[in-house]
Design a protein around this motif. Structure first.
Motif, PDB file in Angstrom:
ATOM      1  N   ALA A 271      25.904  30.089  29.700  1.00 43.66           N
ATOM      2  CA  ALA A 271      26.632  30.804  28.646  1.00 43.66           C
ATOM      3  C   ALA A 271      28.117  30.887  28.977  1.00 43.66           C
ATOM      4  CB  ALA A 271      26.047  32.203  28.469  1.00 43.66           C
ATOM      5  N   ALA A 272      28.437  31.233  30.226  1.00 49.66           N
ATOM      6  CA  ALA A 272      29.832  31.337  30.638  1.00 49.66           C
ATOM      7  C   ALA A 272      30.503  29.975  30.618  1.00 49.66           C
ATOM      8  CB  ALA A 272      29.919  31.955  32.031  1.00 49.66           C
ATOM      9  N   GLY A 346      42.215  35.194  27.421  1.00 50.56           N
ATOM     10  CA  GLY A 346      42.738  35.641  28.708  1.00 50.56           C
ATOM     11  C   GLY A 346      42.008  36.859  29.237  1.00 50.56           C
ATOM     12  N   ALA A 347      41.701  37.812  28.353  1.00 56.21           N
ATOM     13  CA  ALA A 347      41.006  39.030  28.781  1.00 56.21           C
ATOM     14  C   ALA A 347      39.583  38.703  29.240  1.00 56.21           C
ATOM     15  CB  ALA A 347      40.981  40.036  27.643  1.00 56.21           C
ATOM     16  N   GLU A 351      37.990  38.996  33.077  1.00 56.13           N
ATOM     17  CA  GLU A 351      36.751  39.732  33.300  1.00 56.13           C
ATOM     18  C   GLU A 351      35.738  38.870  34.060  1.00 56.13           C
ATOM     19  OE1 GLU A 351      34.294  42.688  30.428  1.00 56.13           O
ATOM     20  OE2 GLU A 351      34.309  40.592  29.788  1.00 56.13           O
ATOM     21  N   PHE A 352      35.632  37.625  33.649  1.00 58.12           N
ATOM     22  CA  PHE A 352      34.709  36.709  34.322  1.00 58.12           C
ATOM     23  C   PHE A 352      35.107  36.496  35.779  1.00 58.12           C
ATOM     24  CE2 PHE A 352      34.032  32.233  35.597  1.00 58.12           C
ATOM     25  CZ  PHE A 352      32.651  32.229  35.671  1.00 58.12           C
ATOM     26  N   GLY A 357      31.290  41.757  33.233  1.00 61.68           N
ATOM     27  CA  GLY A 357      31.036  41.305  31.873  1.00 61.68           C
ATOM     28  C   GLY A 357      29.729  40.557  31.732  1.00 61.68           C
ATOM     29  N   PRO A 358      29.447  40.098  30.528  1.00 64.41           N
ATOM     30  CA  PRO A 358      28.154  39.456  30.236  1.00 64.41           C
ATOM     31  C   PRO A 358      27.993  38.080  30.864  1.00 64.41           C
ATOM     32  CG  PRO A 358      29.623  39.271  28.351  1.00 64.41           C
ATOM     33  CD  PRO A 358      30.313  40.160  29.337  1.00 64.41           C
ATOM     34  N   TRP A 359      29.108  37.517  31.419  1.00 64.38           N
ATOM     35  CA  TRP A 359      29.060  36.148  31.927  1.00 64.38           C
ATOM     36  C   TRP A 359      28.379  36.042  33.277  1.00 64.38           C
ATOM     37  CZ3 TRP A 359      30.452  34.537  27.529  1.00 64.38           C
ATOM     38  CH2 TRP A 359      31.444  35.208  26.803  1.00 64.38           C
ATOM     39  N   MET A 360      28.041  37.178  33.889  1.00 61.87           N
ATOM     40  CA  MET A 360      27.490  37.147  35.246  1.00 61.87           C
ATOM     41  C   MET A 360      25.966  37.173  35.266  1.00 61.87           C
ATOM     42  SD  MET A 360      30.207  36.880  36.834  1.00 61.87           S
ATOM     43  CE  MET A 360      29.464  36.926  38.459  1.00 61.87           C
TER      44      MET A 360
END
Length: 534
Positions: A271-272, A346-347, A351-352, A357-360
């Motif tokens: 997803a990321a 950028g934000a 975060e990633f 965030g949800p990317w982890m």
């Protein structure tokens, strides 16, 4: 240049008193002294600082209208010229004419000069005299201060006169023994920048020292954070169009980021990886028109240099068109880089990179999830490099004189992929192998880049020619553009002819062994493939 030494006079209340006492002790003479206001300039990436030279506009305090541009290195004037009061160098073209300043033009290339420090100095010149009052060494003393009155460390510089090296060595021993003198490589501009807390120069190259014991997930994030810092460092200069190299370096960081994301299959969550690949592709796309416009302008002097003076003069309308196009593209780019979409990207990216965030989330159970994240980064990177190298070799060996241009364009993409892997993950591998692997790859990329760029420029010039013709350009201008396109065709043909030799150097046994060492693979398969395809 003769031998040069610089000392800083520090840790004392009045360096002038100390210097005067030392001068009397060892026999230093002062021939002349004068106060100057000095404005130092360098490129954003500190090319003069790296060269250990300085460029300054020097105004006499006593005679303010006496103004000179001075390029110094190792205590010697490399170039000097009178300039108008208030003059500030801009790009290389703003420097005075002449072979001395030509060397400085070669050093700074397309970068803009920026003011980096302002000081007032009492500069004195003199010499070290022997018993017969012969000068054995040239001595320069600088007593500088900032515009607000704060004192900077005093500097004393010594240069031996040829034939008197032994006498100079004695002077240097006395200076090293003196408690107030410390050898220094720093210039007055360096001390002034440090005193006012100036920002560091932009890094010239990606410099990573990765831990070869770390996991792939850890190393991939270290690399991506470093590339994020490069984008951040070049962002403002790109928006403000300080010089074309800000955008170039910004784009390189974006392309490297996209490449690292591409190579992150199995390391980063799908997803990321997919989300940010799309985001950075957009970021790369919006910068392309301005970069293309910059390249046209950067190549313009080379283009007209290859034409007759009459044709070069006739291309003035093209130059105006290129300038107008660059301004238009840059205005749009500035809007895009200040847009909500770019800010959101950028934000989310920050975060990633911070691990939030949800990317982890690795628990989604998607096919092809981050199964290789915990593997040793060196092993994962080696596999990616081996695949990229094998593909480049395989595809390159199929190219011959009958190959279509698209084959070389595709090969250029293969070469970029391999180059980015080596640049981003190279510190995981032995430096000697990396050097052997990278040098011929760079050479191959140069000729592939020339082949691609000349074709793109020729197509663009044809379009510009049609536009100028529609707008009523003269016959001389249209004919001159035809001549420019012909010259680009000559350059492309030359690059095409050079490809075979460049690829042969890249596909050599020595380079093959270097890649085998990096990737931990043997060379048997590669040798069989070479025999089959040749």
């Amino acid at each position: 240049m003769s031998e040069f030494h610089r000392f800083v006079v520090d840790g004392i209340i009045d360096p002038a008193v100390t210097l005067a006492a030392f001068a009397e002790q060892v026999g230093l003479s002062e021939n002349e002294a004068e106060e100057f206001d000095r404005r130092f300039f360098d490129t954003p990436d500190g090319r003069l600082h790296a060269d250990q030279s300085t460029l300054e506009v020097r105004n006499s305090v006593e005679f303010p209208l006496m103004c000179s541009l001075v390029w110094l290195k190792g205590g010697q004037v490399l170039a000097s010229a009178r300039v108008e009061s208030g003059f500030s160098p801009d790009f290389a073209g703003s420097l005075p004419a002449g072979p001395a300043f030509d060397r400085l033009r070669e050093l700074v290339e397309m970068r803009r000069f920026l003011p980096v420090a302002t000081v007032r100095s009492r500069l004195s010149t003199g010499g070290h005299l022997d018993a017969e009052e012969k000068t054995t060494a040239r001595v320069h003393i600088d007593l500088p201060s900032l515009p607000d009155g704060r004192s900077l460390p005093a500097l004393i510089e010594v240069r031996a006169v040829r034939g008197y090296e032994a006498e100079t060595a004695g002077l240097l021993r006395a200076m090293r023994a003196h408690e107030a003198f410390e050898p220094s490589d720093l210039s007055t501009a360096d001390f002034a920048r440090a005193m006012v807390g100036a920002s560091p120069y932009l890094p010239g190259k990606l410099s990573l020292q990765l831990d070869d014991r770390a996991s792939a997930d850890e190393v991939w994030r270290v690399v991506l954070r470093e590339l994020h810092e490069a984008m951040t460092a070049n962002f403002r200069g790109t928006v403000e169009d300080v010089d074309s190299e800000y955008l170039h370096d910004f784009r390189v960081a974006v392309r490297r980021t996209r490449s690292v994301l591409q190579e992150g299959r199995g390391v980063l969550t799908p997803a990321a990886r997919d989300h940010f690949r799309d985001g950075f592709k957009w970021l790369g796309d919006i910068t392309t028109p301005t970069r293309d416009a910059d390249v046209h302008l950067l190549d313009y002097p080379n283009m007209i240099a290859a034409l007759s003076p009459e044709y070069a003069e006739a291309l003035a309308p093209l130059h105006e068109l290129l300038l107008s196009r660059q301004r238009s593209c840059q205005a749009q780019l500035a809007l895009d880089l200040r847009s909500t979409r770019r800010a959101q990207l950028g934000a989310e990216w920050a975060e990633f990179l911070s691990g939030e965030g949800p990317w982890m989330d690795r628990s989604s159970g998607e096919s092809g999830d981050a199964a290789e994240a915990d593997r040793r980064a060196r092993d994962v990177a080696a596999e990616r490099i081996e695949r990229a190298h094998s593909r480049l070799v395989r595809d390159g060996r199929t190219i011959d004189g009958s190959s279509e241009p698209e084959a070389l364009h595709d090969l250029r993409k293969d070469a970029k992929r391999l180059r980015y892997l080596l640049e981003c993950f190279g510190s995981l591998f032995p430096a000697e192998d990396l050097s052997v692997a990278v040098k011929p790859l760079k050479s191959l990329q140069d000729v592939l880049g020339e082949f691609q760029d000349t074709e793109v420029q020729a197509h663009a010039l044809a379009q510009f020619g049609r536009q100028l013709d529609t707008e009523g350009a003269s016959t001389d201008t249209i004919l001159a553009m035809g001549g420019a396109i012909e010259q680009l065709s000559v350059r492309q043909s030359r690059a095409r002819r050079e490809f075979a030799a460049r690829f042969e150097s890249f596909d050599s046994r020595e380079v093959e062994h270097a890649y085998a060492s990096i990737t931990g693979t043997g060379t048997t398969k590669s040798k069989k493939r070479k025999k089959k395809n040749r």
